[in-house]
Scaffold this motif. Sequence first.
Motif, short mmCIF file in Angstrom:
data_model
loop_
_atom_site.label_atom_id
_atom_site.label_comp_id
_atom_site.label_asym_id
_atom_site.label_seq_id
_atom_site.Cartn_x
_atom_site.Cartn_y
_atom_site.Cartn_z
N PRO A 429 -61.14 -10.83 1.07
CA PRO A 429 -62.07 -10.32 0.05
C PRO A 429 -62.34 -8.83 0.15
O PRO A 429 -62.66 -8.21 -0.86
N GLN A 430 -62.19 -8.23 1.33
CA GLN A 430 -62.45 -6.79 1.44
C GLN A 430 -61.15 -5.97 1.52
O GLN A 430 -60.96 -5.04 0.75
N THR A 431 -60.25 -6.32 2.42
CA THR A 431 -59.04 -5.50 2.59
C THR A 431 -58.00 -5.74 1.51
O THR A 431 -57.10 -4.93 1.31
N LYS A 432 -58.10 -6.90 0.83
CA LYS A 432 -57.13 -7.31 -0.20
C LYS A 432 -55.74 -7.62 0.38
O LYS A 432 -54.76 -7.72 -0.36
N ASP A 433 -55.65 -7.71 1.71
CA ASP A 433 -54.40 -8.16 2.32
C ASP A 433 -54.13 -9.60 1.88
O ASP A 433 -55.06 -10.37 1.62
N VAL A 434 -52.85 -9.96 1.84
CA VAL A 434 -52.44 -11.26 1.32
C VAL A 434 -51.82 -12.08 2.45
O VAL A 434 -51.03 -11.55 3.23
N TYR A 435 -52.19 -13.34 2.55
CA TYR A 435 -51.71 -14.22 3.62
C TYR A 435 -51.07 -15.45 2.98
O TYR A 435 -51.60 -16.00 2.03
N VAL A 436 -49.94 -15.90 3.56
CA VAL A 436 -49.31 -17.12 3.05
C VAL A 436 -48.99 -18.06 4.22
O VAL A 436 -48.52 -17.61 5.27
N THR A 437 -49.28 -19.33 4.03
CA THR A 437 -48.87 -20.33 5.03
C THR A 437 -47.45 -20.76 4.72
O THR A 437 -47.09 -21.03 3.57
N ILE A 464 -47.69 -18.08 9.65
CA ILE A 464 -48.45 -17.41 8.59
C ILE A 464 -47.97 -15.96 8.54
O ILE A 464 -47.92 -15.28 9.56
N VAL A 465 -47.59 -15.51 7.35
CA VAL A 465 -47.18 -14.12 7.13
C VAL A 465 -48.28 -13.42 6.34
O VAL A 465 -48.90 -14.04 5.48
N ARG A 466 -48.56 -12.15 6.67
CA ARG A 466 -49.53 -11.41 5.85
C ARG A 466 -48.93 -10.07 5.45
O ARG A 466 -48.03 -9.55 6.13
N TRP A 467 -49.43 -9.51 4.38
CA TRP A 467 -48.95 -8.20 3.95
C TRP A 467 -50.05 -7.40 3.27
O TRP A 467 -51.04 -7.94 2.81
N THR A 468 -49.80 -6.08 3.28
CA THR A 468 -50.68 -5.12 2.61
C THR A 468 -49.87 -4.53 1.47
O THR A 468 -48.77 -4.03 1.68
N GLU A 469 -50.40 -4.60 0.27
CA GLU A 469 -49.68 -4.01 -0.86
C GLU A 469 -49.82 -2.49 -0.78
O GLU A 469 -50.86 -1.97 -0.36
N ALA A 470 -48.76 -1.76 -1.15
CA ALA A 470 -48.77 -0.30 -1.04
C ALA A 470 -49.96 0.27 -1.80
O ALA A 470 -50.27 -0.16 -2.91
N SER A 471 -50.63 1.22 -1.18
CA SER A 471 -51.83 1.86 -1.74
C SER A 471 -52.93 0.84 -2.05
O SER A 471 -53.79 1.10 -2.90
N GLY A 472 -52.89 -0.30 -1.40
CA GLY A 472 -53.92 -1.31 -1.64
C GLY A 472 -53.90 -1.85 -3.06
O GLY A 472 -54.88 -2.43 -3.52
N ASP A 473 -52.79 -1.67 -3.75
CA ASP A 473 -52.71 -2.05 -5.16
C ASP A 473 -52.01 -3.41 -5.28
O ASP A 473 -50.79 -3.49 -5.19
N ASN A 474 -52.79 -4.46 -5.52
CA ASN A 474 -52.20 -5.80 -5.60
C ASN A 474 -51.26 -5.97 -6.80
O ASN A 474 -50.52 -6.95 -6.85
N SER A 475 -51.27 -5.03 -7.74
CA SER A 475 -50.35 -5.16 -8.88
C SER A 475 -49.04 -4.41 -8.64
O SER A 475 -48.16 -4.42 -9.48
N GLY A 476 -48.90 -3.76 -7.48
CA GLY A 476 -47.73 -2.92 -7.22
C GLY A 476 -46.48 -3.68 -6.82
O GLY A 476 -46.45 -4.91 -6.81
N THR A 477 -45.41 -2.93 -6.47
CA THR A 477 -44.12 -3.57 -6.24
C THR A 477 -43.59 -3.39 -4.82
O THR A 477 -42.48 -3.81 -4.52
N VAL A 478 -44.35 -2.73 -3.93
CA VAL A 478 -43.91 -2.54 -2.55
C VAL A 478 -45.02 -2.99 -1.62
O VAL A 478 -46.20 -2.80 -1.93
N PHE A 479 -44.66 -3.59 -0.49
CA PHE A 479 -45.68 -3.99 0.47
C PHE A 479 -45.14 -3.90 1.88
O PHE A 479 -43.92 -3.77 2.10
N LYS A 480 -46.06 -3.96 2.86
CA LYS A 480 -45.70 -3.91 4.27
C LYS A 480 -46.17 -5.22 4.87
O LYS A 480 -47.35 -5.56 4.73
N TRP A 481 -45.25 -5.94 5.49
CA TRP A 481 -45.61 -7.29 5.94
C TRP A 481 -45.45 -7.43 7.45
O TRP A 481 -44.78 -6.65 8.12
N GLU A 482 -46.08 -8.48 7.99
CA GLU A 482 -45.91 -8.83 9.40
C GLU A 482 -46.19 -10.32 9.57
O GLU A 482 -46.80 -10.95 8.70
#
Length: 630
Positions: A429-437, A464-482
């Motif tokens: 809810p705060q960082t907007k990072d995305v997590y998938v099981t 579980i993988v999580r990622w941060t969308e580039a510039s915190g923009d969830n509508s963008g096309t690049v992300f950094k995952w771990e």
Amino acid sequence: MNEFDDLLVNPTGKKSLTELASPQRRNILISSAIAALFSQNTIAATEKTHSKLFSFDSVPYSRANDDIQLPTGYSWSVVAAWGDSINGSTKKISPDVSDSAGEQELQFGMHHDGCAYFPITVNNSGSIKGIWATNHEYADDGLLHSDGMATWTADKVRKSQAAHGVTIAVIEKSASGDWSVVADKKSRRVTANTPCRISGPAAGSAYMKTTADPKGREILGTLNNCSNGVTPWGTYLTCEENFNGYFVKSDKPNLTEARVGVNAKGFGYRWHEFDERFNLDKHPNEINRFGWIVEIDPQNPEAKPIKRTALGRFKHEGAMVTVAQNKKVVVYMGDDQKSEYVYKFVSKRVFNSSTPEANLNLLDEGTLFVARYDADGLGRWIALEHNRNGLTPANGFPDQAYIVINARLAADFVGATPMDRPEWIAVHPQTKDVYVTLTNNTNRGTKVNLNAANPRVSNSMGHIVRWTEASGDNSGTVFKWEIYTLAGDPHSTKPHLRGNVIGDTFGSPDGLWFDKRGILWTQTDISTSALGKGDYAQIPNNAMYASDPQTREFRRFLIGPKGCEITGVDMTPDMKTMFINIQHPGESPAGRSDPKNPKAISSWPDKDQFTRPRSATIAIWRSDGKKVGE
Ligand code: FEO
Ligand code: CA
Ligand code: CA
Ligand code: CA
């Protein structure tokens, strides 16, 4: 060669590919090379850390109890189980299971899954009464009919169809903290026979037209309603998962049918014997009308559910909605099958917070993307749009309707990353990072190549993988995952089972949800046939864990009854009540229960009062009235 083969040579400088004749040996080496690559951002499993986000004591390991187990100081009660009236009358499914299809249409269906609480304001509080929406994923005909499937009739098919879909009901809290269903004009059942409107690119297309619906704009029903989503404009999204299993086809499946798993017998529901629209020999387009995200207005029982085809057709797990910085609406979605993909939809228009009606058709126009997780830790969203990325008529993609209906074929073509069964997706809810099981994939490393985001051979524990969308923009096309966590026991001697869980060990993560404080609630779904054996000997009954995204600790909050899966979660706005669903208590390893011995594994929740175990929504609260989790 695959794209990771170079990892075998570079890290040590010793191994050459010619030494690695055995594909299995090669896969294991690739797996450890990838694990090493990510070791910098993976906290060591032995690290001791204690979250400040939650304070309850972990529930001890147990597989013996056929009941709900919670930390000290917590209480629970059943809100509504399969067969309970949606209007709160005392009628429950009868012990001899003599109920008809008509009665099931007015009762909670089977196998509760995704769910959501919509507050109703009473005495300035939205936390004592609300609309409860819950999915009913599938039917167990061994429990649904007194003789199971020994005889087979049109009424049994109708009853099975009525046990599917969604329930909308109103629930209320009592002074003692438990909740029950009350009569309300908003209550309704949506079943596999409820008329639904089709919207978006596939509406009215040739692929959607049938004898009963020559315009291709109205479908009867929704089915295999797995996880869910909630929109910021107050609607409920229900997600159609294993839709293929209801259809049969005697001829060889064509390309699009084969890609979603059509065969001659389906999953044995036998609906086609009395409802011929499930027979693809007679109605070849009917299957194109399932496998969608369906939007339901919980406030208006007259409003038709709408199948939003812009979000693509696949085996939808859930639909996590978030509003991006630029106010576009983003919906993250998993396709739950071995080696399938992660998708997101980005709306064309922006969310209007002041005029709710302006948002009603936001999910009809936008771009569907599929995810590629690259070995360098970056990811790309690839648009599944006609005439982009090679999705042209010359390459077999005649129009956008075909692309959304056959999203898997389009995703294959653009080179999406095959994942280990994407289930729920959650957004912090705060960082907007995305997590998938990623619940498991025993084909990994054998039938499908390892890749950096799915690094474990024969992955039976999941991750579980999580990622941060580039510039915190969830509508963008690049992300950094771990990789957030590899499930499984950190002390296991078997590399393919060894995880890096900090805190309480778990396997097969499935349900995943952030509350507004940022606690990541994780629910498990280990199959009944696996639990307690081999790989899963050290794992308790399916359970629910709280996790802290900063420390990555997992702490066990709840253990479910025998043979159940824990799935679906929401809270009241005051966070003093948590609701979760207990699905398929007593699940038979055979799939369908034996009607002569339905309580072979579990009699939850009724114990001896009724003859069958029943899926149910439960409410959880603290005896001291404080917030759940804290
Ligand atoms: Fe219905 Fe993938 O769980
Ligand atoms: Ca699931
Ligand atoms: Ca699952
Ligand atoms: Ca399930």
